[in-house]
Design a protein around this motif. Structure first.
Motif, PDB file in Angstrom:
ATOM      1  N   ARG A  42       0.839  -1.207   0.000  1.00 59.64           N
ATOM      2  CA  ARG A  42       0.000   0.000   0.000  1.00 59.64           C
ATOM      3  C   ARG A  42       0.871   1.253   0.000  1.00 59.64           C
ATOM      4  O   ARG A  42       0.481   2.291  -0.517  1.00 59.64           O
ATOM      5  CB  ARG A  42      -0.904   0.042   1.230  1.00 59.64           C
ATOM      6  CG  ARG A  42      -1.950  -1.033   1.235  1.00 59.64           C
ATOM      7  CD  ARG A  42      -2.828  -0.938   2.450  1.00 59.64           C
ATOM      8  NE  ARG A  42      -2.008  -1.061   3.656  1.00 59.64           N
ATOM      9  CZ  ARG A  42      -2.468  -1.052   4.879  1.00 59.64           C
ATOM     10  NH1 ARG A  42      -3.758  -0.901   5.097  1.00 59.64           N
ATOM     11  NH2 ARG A  42      -1.672  -1.185   5.908  1.00 59.64           N
ATOM     12  N   ASP A  43       2.041   1.152   0.604  1.00 57.69           N
ATOM     13  CA  ASP A  43       2.988   2.258   0.704  1.00 57.69           C
ATOM     14  C   ASP A  43       3.888   2.265  -0.531  1.00 57.69           C
ATOM     15  O   ASP A  43       4.890   1.552  -0.592  1.00 57.69           O
ATOM     16  CB  ASP A  43       3.819   2.090   1.981  1.00 57.69           C
ATOM     17  CG  ASP A  43       4.933   3.113   2.133  1.00 57.69           C
ATOM     18  OD1 ASP A  43       5.015   4.059   1.321  1.00 57.69           O
ATOM     19  OD2 ASP A  43       5.734   2.955   3.073  1.00 57.69           O
ATOM     20  N   GLY A  44       3.505   3.043  -1.531  1.00 58.83           N
ATOM     21  CA  GLY A  44       4.261   3.086  -2.777  1.00 58.83           C
ATOM     22  C   GLY A  44       5.695   3.546  -2.600  1.00 58.83           C
ATOM     23  O   GLY A  44       6.606   3.023  -3.254  1.00 58.83           O
ATOM     24  N   GLU A  45       5.909   4.519  -1.720  1.00 57.78           N
ATOM     25  CA  GLU A  45       7.277   4.997  -1.472  1.00 57.78           C
ATOM     26  C   GLU A  45       8.117   3.911  -0.820  1.00 57.78           C
ATOM     27  O   GLU A  45       9.295   3.748  -1.139  1.00 57.78           O
ATOM     28  CB  GLU A  45       7.252   6.260  -0.617  1.00 57.78           C
ATOM     29  CG  GLU A  45       6.703   7.459  -1.347  1.00 57.78           C
ATOM     30  CD  GLU A  45       6.681   8.713  -0.469  1.00 57.78           C
ATOM     31  OE1 GLU A  45       7.414   8.764   0.529  1.00 57.78           O
ATOM     32  OE2 GLU A  45       5.920   9.618  -0.817  1.00 57.78           O
ATOM     33  N   GLY A  46       7.525   3.167   0.101  1.00 50.79           N
ATOM     34  CA  GLY A  46       8.240   2.064   0.735  1.00 50.79           C
ATOM     35  C   GLY A  46       8.567   0.962  -0.257  1.00 50.79           C
ATOM     36  O   GLY A  46       9.651   0.375  -0.227  1.00 50.79           O
ATOM     37  N   ALA A  47       7.620   0.669  -1.157  1.00 43.59           N
ATOM     38  CA  ALA A  47       7.866  -0.333  -2.197  1.00 43.59           C
ATOM     39  C   ALA A  47       9.010   0.113  -3.108  1.00 43.59           C
ATOM     40  O   ALA A  47       9.875  -0.688  -3.467  1.00 43.59           O
ATOM     41  CB  ALA A  47       6.595  -0.578  -3.009  1.00 43.59           C
ATOM     42  N   ALA A  48       9.029   1.401  -3.440  1.00 44.66           N
ATOM     43  CA  ALA A  48      10.115   1.930  -4.267  1.00 44.66           C
ATOM     44  C   ALA A  48      11.456   1.848  -3.537  1.00 44.66           C
ATOM     45  O   ALA A  48      12.483   1.537  -4.149  1.00 44.66           O
ATOM     46  CB  ALA A  48       9.811   3.373  -4.674  1.00 44.66           C
ATOM     47  N   ALA A  49      11.455   2.095  -2.232  1.00 44.83           N
ATOM     48  CA  ALA A  49      12.694   2.006  -1.450  1.00 44.83           C
ATOM     49  C   ALA A  49      13.212   0.565  -1.436  1.00 44.83           C
ATOM     50  O   ALA A  49      14.423   0.327  -1.579  1.00 44.83           O
ATOM     51  CB  ALA A  49      12.460   2.503  -0.030  1.00 44.83           C
ATOM     52  N   THR A  50      12.317  -0.398  -1.287  1.00 45.06           N
ATOM     53  CA  THR A  50      12.714  -1.807  -1.324  1.00 45.06           C
ATOM     54  C   THR A  50      13.303  -2.141  -2.693  1.00 45.06           C
ATOM     55  O   THR A  50      14.326  -2.829  -2.795  1.00 45.06           O
ATOM     56  CB  THR A  50      11.517  -2.724  -1.015  1.00 45.06           C
ATOM     57  OG1 THR A  50      11.038  -2.436   0.302  1.00 45.06           O
ATOM     58  CG2 THR A  50      11.898  -4.188  -1.100  1.00 45.06           C
ATOM     59  N   THR A  51      12.685  -1.633  -3.746  1.00 39.53           N
ATOM     60  CA  THR A  51      13.175  -1.868  -5.102  1.00 39.53           C
ATOM     61  C   THR A  51      14.574  -1.311  -5.284  1.00 39.53           C
ATOM     62  O   THR A  51      15.430  -1.947  -5.909  1.00 39.53           O
ATOM     63  CB  THR A  51      12.201  -1.248  -6.121  1.00 39.53           C
ATOM     64  OG1 THR A  51      10.914  -1.855  -5.946  1.00 39.53           O
ATOM     65  CG2 THR A  51      12.665  -1.465  -7.543  1.00 39.53           C
ATOM     66  N   ARG A  52      14.838  -0.134  -4.712  1.00 36.18           N
ATOM     67  CA  ARG A  52      16.184   0.457  -4.816  1.00 36.18           C
ATOM     68  C   ARG A  52      17.217  -0.406  -4.104  1.00 36.18           C
ATOM     69  O   ARG A  52      18.345  -0.559  -4.582  1.00 36.18           O
ATOM     70  CB  ARG A  52      16.188   1.883  -4.257  1.00 36.18           C
ATOM     71  CG  ARG A  52      15.545   2.893  -5.204  1.00 36.18           C
ATOM     72  CD  ARG A  52      15.766   4.330  -4.756  1.00 36.18           C
ATOM     73  NE  ARG A  52      15.143   4.641  -3.473  1.00 36.18           N
ATOM     74  CZ  ARG A  52      13.878   4.981  -3.313  1.00 36.18           C
ATOM     75  NH1 ARG A  52      13.063   5.045  -4.364  1.00 36.18           N
ATOM     76  NH2 ARG A  52      13.397   5.263  -2.122  1.00 36.18           N
ATOM     77  N   ILE A  53      16.854  -0.980  -2.967  1.00 34.58           N
ATOM     78  CA  ILE A  53      17.773  -1.874  -2.245  1.00 34.58           C
ATOM     79  C   ILE A  53      18.158  -3.049  -3.142  1.00 34.58           C
ATOM     80  O   ILE A  53      19.331  -3.421  -3.236  1.00 34.58           O
ATOM     81  CB  ILE A  53      17.146  -2.357  -0.920  1.00 34.58           C
ATOM     82  CG1 ILE A  53      17.023  -1.195   0.060  1.00 34.58           C
ATOM     83  CG2 ILE A  53      17.952  -3.508  -0.321  1.00 34.58           C
ATOM     84  CD1 ILE A  53      16.156  -1.499   1.270  1.00 34.58           C
ATOM     85  N   VAL A  54      17.173  -3.626  -3.796  1.00 32.11           N
ATOM     86  CA  VAL A  54      17.421  -4.758  -4.691  1.00 32.11           C
ATOM     87  C   VAL A  54      18.304  -4.325  -5.855  1.00 32.11           C
ATOM     88  O   VAL A  54      19.286  -4.999  -6.198  1.00 32.11           O
ATOM     89  CB  VAL A  54      16.091  -5.356  -5.198  1.00 32.11           C
ATOM     90  CG1 VAL A  54      16.324  -6.358  -6.313  1.00 32.11           C
ATOM     91  CG2 VAL A  54      15.335  -5.998  -4.047  1.00 32.11           C
ATOM     92  N   ALA A  55      17.976  -3.201  -6.477  1.00 26.76           N
ATOM     93  CA  ALA A  55      18.753  -2.716  -7.620  1.00 26.76           C
ATOM     94  C   ALA A  55      20.197  -2.424  -7.224  1.00 26.76           C
ATOM     95  O   ALA A  55      21.127  -2.756  -7.971  1.00 26.76           O
ATOM     96  CB  ALA A  55      18.101  -1.475  -8.213  1.00 26.76           C
ATOM     97  N   ASP A  56      20.392  -1.832  -6.058  1.00 23.64           N
ATOM     98  CA  ASP A  56      21.747  -1.524  -5.587  1.00 23.64           C
ATOM     99  C   ASP A  56      22.581  -2.781  -5.380  1.00 23.64           C
ATOM    100  O   ASP A  56      23.804  -2.748  -5.473  1.00 23.64           O
ATOM    101  CB  ASP A  56      21.699  -0.714  -4.285  1.00 23.64           C
ATOM    102  CG  ASP A  56      21.199   0.706  -4.490  1.00 23.64           C
ATOM    103  OD1 ASP A  56      21.131   1.168  -5.659  1.00 23.64           O
ATOM    104  OD2 ASP A  56      20.883   1.356  -3.475  1.00 23.64           O
ATOM    105  N   ALA A  57      21.901  -3.900  -5.111  1.00 26.87           N
ATOM    106  CA  ALA A  57      22.589  -5.178  -4.912  1.00 26.87           C
ATOM    107  C   ALA A  57      22.714  -5.962  -6.224  1.00 26.87           C
ATOM    108  O   ALA A  57      23.205  -7.082  -6.228  1.00 26.87           O
ATOM    109  CB  ALA A  57      21.853  -6.015  -3.872  1.00 26.87           C
ATOM    110  N   GLY A  58      22.233  -5.377  -7.325  1.00 20.95           N
ATOM    111  CA  GLY A  58      22.352  -6.024  -8.626  1.00 20.95           C
ATOM    112  C   GLY A  58      21.171  -6.889  -9.022  1.00 20.95           C
ATOM    113  O   GLY A  58      21.231  -7.587 -10.027  1.00 20.95           O
TER     114      GLY A  58
END
Length: 72
Positions: A42-58
């Motif tokens: 429900r928290d779009g900003e939180g979902a985006a933050a999780t996505t950035r964590i994944v992207a930063d790890a490749g």
């Protein structure tokens, strides 16, 4: 700690409640094991933050803001 097994390599996973806590940890682990992950919360900003964590790890992930408890 050893590298994660690649048991889900090439598969797609959908994780709800993925903006924080156990949901976020599940996303990070699935991505580390090779899955492409749909990050749903429900928290779009939180979902985006999780996505950035994944992207930063490749890893590969995409955020989706929605409430799966509500019908369309």
């Amino acid at each position: 700690m050893s590298a994660p097994a690649r048991r889900v390599e090439g598969r797609v996973a959908l994780v709800t409640g993925a903006a924080r806590g156990a949901g976020r940890a599940s996303v990070v682990r699935l991505a580390a094991e090779g899955a492409q992950v749909a990050v749903v919360d429900r928290d779009g900003e939180g979902a985006a933050a999780t996505t950035r964590i994944v992207a930063d790890a490749g890893g590969v992930a995409a955020p989706f803001a929605c409430d799966v408890a509500r019908s369309a």
